[in-house]
Design a protein around this motif. Structure first.
Motif, PDB file in Angstrom:
ATOM      1  N   SER A 336      56.107  14.091  89.651  1.00 47.91           N
ATOM      2  CA  SER A 336      56.659  14.682  88.433  1.00 47.91           C
ATOM      3  C   SER A 336      56.647  13.637  87.328  1.00 47.91           C
ATOM      4  CB  SER A 336      58.088  15.168  88.698  1.00 47.91           C
ATOM      5  OG  SER A 336      58.929  14.056  89.002  1.00 47.91           O
ATOM      6  N   ASP A 337      57.029  14.052  86.118  1.00 46.90           N
ATOM      7  CA  ASP A 337      56.978  13.097  85.008  1.00 46.90           C
ATOM      8  C   ASP A 337      58.006  11.988  85.145  1.00 46.90           C
ATOM      9  OD1 ASP A 337      59.236  14.643  84.471  1.00 46.90           O
ATOM     10  OD2 ASP A 337      58.905  14.689  82.305  1.00 46.90           O
ATOM     11  N   GLY A 338      58.966  12.147  86.043  1.00 43.18           N
ATOM     12  CA  GLY A 338      59.889  11.051  86.306  1.00 43.18           C
ATOM     13  C   GLY A 338      59.184   9.831  86.872  1.00 43.18           C
ATOM     14  N   LEU A 339      58.047  10.046  87.514  1.00 43.33           N
ATOM     15  CA  LEU A 339      57.219   8.938  87.989  1.00 43.33           C
ATOM     16  C   LEU A 339      56.359   8.387  86.865  1.00 43.33           C
ATOM     17  CD1 LEU A 339      55.875   7.153  90.177  1.00 43.33           C
ATOM     18  CD2 LEU A 339      54.337   9.085  90.638  1.00 43.33           C
ATOM     19  N   TRP A 340      55.601   9.279  86.201  1.00 47.54           N
ATOM     20  CA  TRP A 340      54.610   8.833  85.211  1.00 47.54           C
ATOM     21  C   TRP A 340      55.250   8.288  83.946  1.00 47.54           C
ATOM     22  CZ3 TRP A 340      50.987   8.733  88.496  1.00 47.54           C
ATOM     23  CH2 TRP A 340      50.819   9.765  89.421  1.00 47.54           C
ATOM     24  N   ASP A 341      56.508   8.661  83.633  1.00 47.61           N
ATOM     25  CA  ASP A 341      57.189   8.124  82.462  1.00 47.61           C
ATOM     26  C   ASP A 341      57.715   6.712  82.695  1.00 47.61           C
ATOM     27  OD1 ASP A 341      56.766  10.331  80.881  1.00 47.61           O
ATOM     28  OD2 ASP A 341      58.730  11.229  81.227  1.00 47.61           O
ATOM     29  N   ASN A 342      57.758   6.277  83.958  1.00 47.40           N
ATOM     30  CA  ASN A 342      58.372   4.982  84.263  1.00 47.40           C
ATOM     31  C   ASN A 342      57.440   3.970  84.910  1.00 47.40           C
ATOM     32  OD1 ASN A 342      61.302   5.274  83.496  1.00 47.40           O
ATOM     33  ND2 ASN A 342      61.072   7.096  84.773  1.00 47.40           N
ATOM     34  N   LEU A 343      56.356   4.425  85.513  1.00 46.66           N
ATOM     35  CA  LEU A 343      55.400   3.504  86.111  1.00 46.66           C
ATOM     36  C   LEU A 343      54.000   3.806  85.600  1.00 46.66           C
ATOM     37  CD1 LEU A 343      56.494   3.345  89.880  1.00 46.66           C
ATOM     38  CD2 LEU A 343      57.100   1.760  88.028  1.00 46.66           C
ATOM     39  N   PHE A 344      53.259   2.765  85.234  1.00 49.48           N
ATOM     40  CA  PHE A 344      51.859   2.915  84.891  1.00 49.48           C
ATOM     41  C   PHE A 344      51.049   3.106  86.174  1.00 49.48           C
ATOM     42  CE2 PHE A 344      53.543   0.386  81.332  1.00 49.48           C
ATOM     43  CZ  PHE A 344      53.079   1.121  80.249  1.00 49.48           C
ATOM     44  N   ASN A 345      49.852   3.632  86.046  1.00 49.70           N
ATOM     45  CA  ASN A 345      48.990   3.791  87.217  1.00 49.70           C
ATOM     46  C   ASN A 345      48.747   2.458  87.916  1.00 49.70           C
ATOM     47  OD1 ASN A 345      48.539   6.613  87.006  1.00 49.70           O
ATOM     48  ND2 ASN A 345      47.089   6.259  85.352  1.00 49.70           N
ATOM     49  N   GLN A 346      48.624   1.396  87.148  1.00 49.33           N
ATOM     50  CA  GLN A 346      48.401   0.088  87.769  1.00 49.33           C
ATOM     51  C   GLN A 346      49.638  -0.415  88.498  1.00 49.33           C
ATOM     52  OE1 GLN A 346      45.666  -1.489  88.175  1.00 49.33           O
ATOM     53  NE2 GLN A 346      44.270  -0.365  86.842  1.00 49.33           N
ATOM     54  N   ASP A 347      50.832  -0.036  88.033  1.00 43.99           N
ATOM     55  CA  ASP A 347      52.048  -0.368  88.789  1.00 43.99           C
ATOM     56  C   ASP A 347      52.016   0.297  90.160  1.00 43.99           C
ATOM     57  OD1 ASP A 347      53.173  -1.811  86.652  1.00 43.99           O
ATOM     58  OD2 ASP A 347      54.049  -0.007  85.784  1.00 43.99           O
ATOM     59  N   ILE A 348      51.651   1.579  90.174  1.00 45.30           N
ATOM     60  CA  ILE A 348      51.581   2.323  91.437  1.00 45.30           C
ATOM     61  C   ILE A 348      50.517   1.712  92.335  1.00 45.30           C
ATOM     62  CG2 ILE A 348      51.138   4.584  92.469  1.00 45.30           C
ATOM     63  CD1 ILE A 348      52.124   5.807  89.802  1.00 45.30           C
ATOM     64  N   LYS A 433      63.032   5.660  81.368  1.00 49.99           N
ATOM     65  CA  LYS A 433      63.570   6.979  81.025  1.00 49.99           C
ATOM     66  C   LYS A 433      64.172   7.578  82.292  1.00 49.99           C
ATOM     67  CE  LYS A 433      62.149  11.529  79.212  1.00 49.99           C
ATOM     68  NZ  LYS A 433      62.333  12.370  80.408  1.00 49.99           N
ATOM     69  N   GLU A 434      65.479   7.714  82.290  1.00 50.19           N
ATOM     70  CA  GLU A 434      66.152   8.264  83.467  1.00 50.19           C
ATOM     71  C   GLU A 434      65.808   9.734  83.620  1.00 50.19           C
ATOM     72  OE1 GLU A 434      70.061   6.991  84.784  1.00 50.19           O
ATOM     73  OE2 GLU A 434      70.263   5.864  82.911  1.00 50.19           O
ATOM     74  N   ASP A 435      65.445  10.126  84.823  1.00 51.87           N
ATOM     75  CA  ASP A 435      65.010  11.496  85.074  1.00 51.87           C
ATOM     76  C   ASP A 435      64.995  11.728  86.577  1.00 51.87           C
ATOM     77  OD1 ASP A 435      64.070  14.045  84.659  1.00 51.87           O
ATOM     78  OD2 ASP A 435      62.213  13.460  83.671  1.00 51.87           O
ATOM     79  N   ASP A 436      64.859  12.992  86.966  1.00 49.68           N
ATOM     80  CA  ASP A 436      64.572  13.294  88.363  1.00 49.68           C
ATOM     81  C   ASP A 436      63.199  12.730  88.698  1.00 49.68           C
ATOM     82  OD1 ASP A 436      66.929  14.889  88.370  1.00 49.68           O
ATOM     83  OD2 ASP A 436      65.777  16.575  87.576  1.00 49.68           O
ATOM     84  N   ILE A 437      63.035  12.299  89.948  1.00 55.20           N
ATOM     85  CA  ILE A 437      61.762  11.719  90.381  1.00 55.20           C
ATOM     86  C   ILE A 437      61.364  12.373  91.695  1.00 55.20           C
ATOM     87  CG2 ILE A 437      60.548   9.607  91.064  1.00 55.20           C
ATOM     88  CD1 ILE A 437      62.708   8.058  89.431  1.00 55.20           C
ATOM     89  N   CYS A 438      60.131  12.833  91.775  1.00 53.45           N
ATOM     90  CA  CYS A 438      59.621  13.462  92.995  1.00 53.45           C
ATOM     91  C   CYS A 438      58.188  13.021  93.211  1.00 53.45           C
ATOM     92  CB  CYS A 438      59.703  14.977  92.878  1.00 53.45           C
ATOM     93  SG  CYS A 438      59.174  15.858  94.365  1.00 53.45           S
ATOM     94  N   VAL A 439      57.878  12.592  94.420  1.00 51.22           N
ATOM     95  CA  VAL A 439      56.556  12.057  94.759  1.00 51.22           C
ATOM     96  C   VAL A 439      56.101  12.645  96.092  1.00 51.22           C
ATOM     97  CG1 VAL A 439      55.334   9.971  95.500  1.00 51.22           C
ATOM     98  CG2 VAL A 439      56.818   9.883  93.497  1.00 51.22           C
TER      99      VAL A 439
END
Length: 458
Positions: A336-348, A433-439
């Motif tokens: 979800s955007d809780g992941l993409w708003d807080n980590l760049f693809n290179q972080d992942i 950005k604080e948000d729900d996070i789902c992966v």
């Protein structure tokens, strides 16, 4: 042996693991030759420090932490072979899947905020469920299901309820969770026709946004038609009066073909041999206004028609659909955007690479990074003792832990902060950005076609 030294590191006190992981200079992150990977390697910030994904071991009871290390050390004679299995008619693809999640404002617990996919589990029919029975993922929801009676084919997805509906007194979680329940049931009950993703060309756009698809019961199931089935079911659910959600839906088959329908700012990334191979692009109408599926009550439609005002009612046909040919050792991350708003693809990529290489699933050689020939010791489910720990669940909780930490960091700017500065240069937003996070994490394994797939003991 590289894998043994990695496990010794994991069995050491957690502060030692953190120090080792913080040395980002020890990780070689090279862009792949593909144009997509080259682009990501240049636009993302390489100066962000490596994120400590192993640190959550310190949150577990010592007995549980020791069990993780013991299981990993005793399960696997890890392969260090550089030669990769050749794709062909003599092989099949197996998808090892786990999910992790945490709701906004909740502390993350990796031992409970995790889901282990087992293709032999039944998917219950959608119905009125108590909110207390939902996973603690807030307005985010997910599903993973086998397709019909074919355990080698998998459907999965992530939906992010649109928070703006709270202003109208609507709980966005009702839409997103029901939507995922309906898609899971539609995939599980799809016994009439096989999916058609393998027969289509892989690696590229599958159907343009705005295209129509046959979603009758006799039509082969696709990612977009599954999204359509779930959306129509929600629209006809009398308990869902209003709401909306973004969605990313994936279909994977035994030939190694993955089809993804993505609508909004949820998304996915394919990681291959220490590089970002492919990543989705968000669909937005404007800044922080993603494409979204919606149920709009008649009173709101009438008010908009009388007094004016726009309503966002996108359709599954507006989703971007792409197909991809997967390879042995690929790691696919849906979120979800809780992941993409807080980590760049290179972080992942750093998080996944550090885990895969430290445990021996990816191995650096003179010829570059290679995949262990047999990934089964890392990924197999064992229900004799709970909790279950697998490499895919380890990666999923690893990523959510890092995204959660980044979301609460008020000093280190993430992807969302960069977008704010792009559209509103005078805004003083800093940090995450604080948000729900789902992966949802898929670890791809290619195995001989004649290899038996034993049913785990349930």
């Amino acid at each position: 042996m590289a894998s043994l030294s990695a496990l010794r590191m994991l069995s050491a006190p957690c502060h030692t693991a953190r120090l080792r992981l913080a040395r980002s200079s020890t990780l070689i992150i090279s862009p792949t030759s593909s144009s997509a990977s080259y682009r990501f390697s240049h636009i993302n910030n390489y100066n962000r420090p490596a994120v400590d994904g192993m640190r959550y071991l310190s949150t577990l009871p010592p007995r549980v932490g020791r069990r993780i290390v013991h299981q990993l050390m005793t399960q696997a004679p890890y392969s260090t072979a550089a030669e990769q299995p050749a794709s062909g008619s003599g092989t099949k693809f197996v998808y090892n899947i786990a999910a992790s999640y945490v709701g906004k404002g909740l502390p993350f617990n990796p031992s409970t905020h995790v889901f282990h996919f087992n293709p032999y589990h039944r998917v219950s029919k959608p119905g009125k469920k108590a909110k207390s029975a939902r996973p603690e993922s807030g307005q985010d929801a997910f599903f993973v299901s086998r397709v019909g009676n074919r355990p080698g084919e998998v459907a999965l997805g992530v939906a992010d309820g649109v928070g703006g509906w709270m202003d109208s007194g609507v709980d966005p979680a009702d839409f997103s969770h029901a939507f995922c329940d309906y898609m899971a049931a539609a995939a599980y009950e799809n016994d009439r026709q096989p999916t058609k993703i393998a027969s289509a060309a892989a690696n590229g756009p599958a159907a343009p946004a705005g295209g129509e698809e046959n979603i009758s019961d006799d039509a082969p199931l696709t990612a977009r038609s599954l999204m359509q089935k779930g959306y129509e079911a929600v629209c006809h659910d009398p308990t869902i009066k209003a709401g909306g959600s973004t969605a990313v839906v994936g279909m994977l088959d035994e030939s190694g073909t993955m089809e993804v329908a993505n609508l909004g700012d949820s998304g996915f990334v394919i990681l291959r041999l220490n590089g970002v191979h492919t990543a989705s692009e968000p669909q937005t109408h404007a800044f922080n206004t993603p494409f979204q599926l919606s149920v709009v009550p008649p009173s709101m439609l009438l008010r908009a028609a009388t007094f004016g005002g726009g309503l966002l009612i996108d359709q599954p046909r507006d989703a971007d659909v792409t197909r991809h040919k997967l390879k042995h050792g690929d790691v696919v991350v849906f979120g979800s955007d809780g992941l993409w708003d807080n980590l760049f693809n290179q972080d992942i990529l750093r998080l996944v690479s550090s885990t895969m290489q430290k445990l021996g699933a990816w191995k650096g050689t003179d010829a570059g990074v290679q995949v262990a020939e047999d990934l089964t010791p890392f990924t197999k489910l064992d229900s004799d003792d709970k909790p279950i720990f697998t490499l895919q669940s380890f990666i999923a909780t690893h990523i959510v832990s890092a995204a959660k930490s980044a979301s609460m960091n008020a000093k280190l700017d993430g992807p969302f902060a960069k977008e704010v500065k792009k559209y509103y240069p005078q805004d003083a937003w800093h940090g995450g950005k604080e948000d729900d996070i789902c992966v949802v994490v898929v670890l791809v394994s290619e195995e001989p076609a004649d290899m038996a797939t034993p049913k785990p003991r349930l």
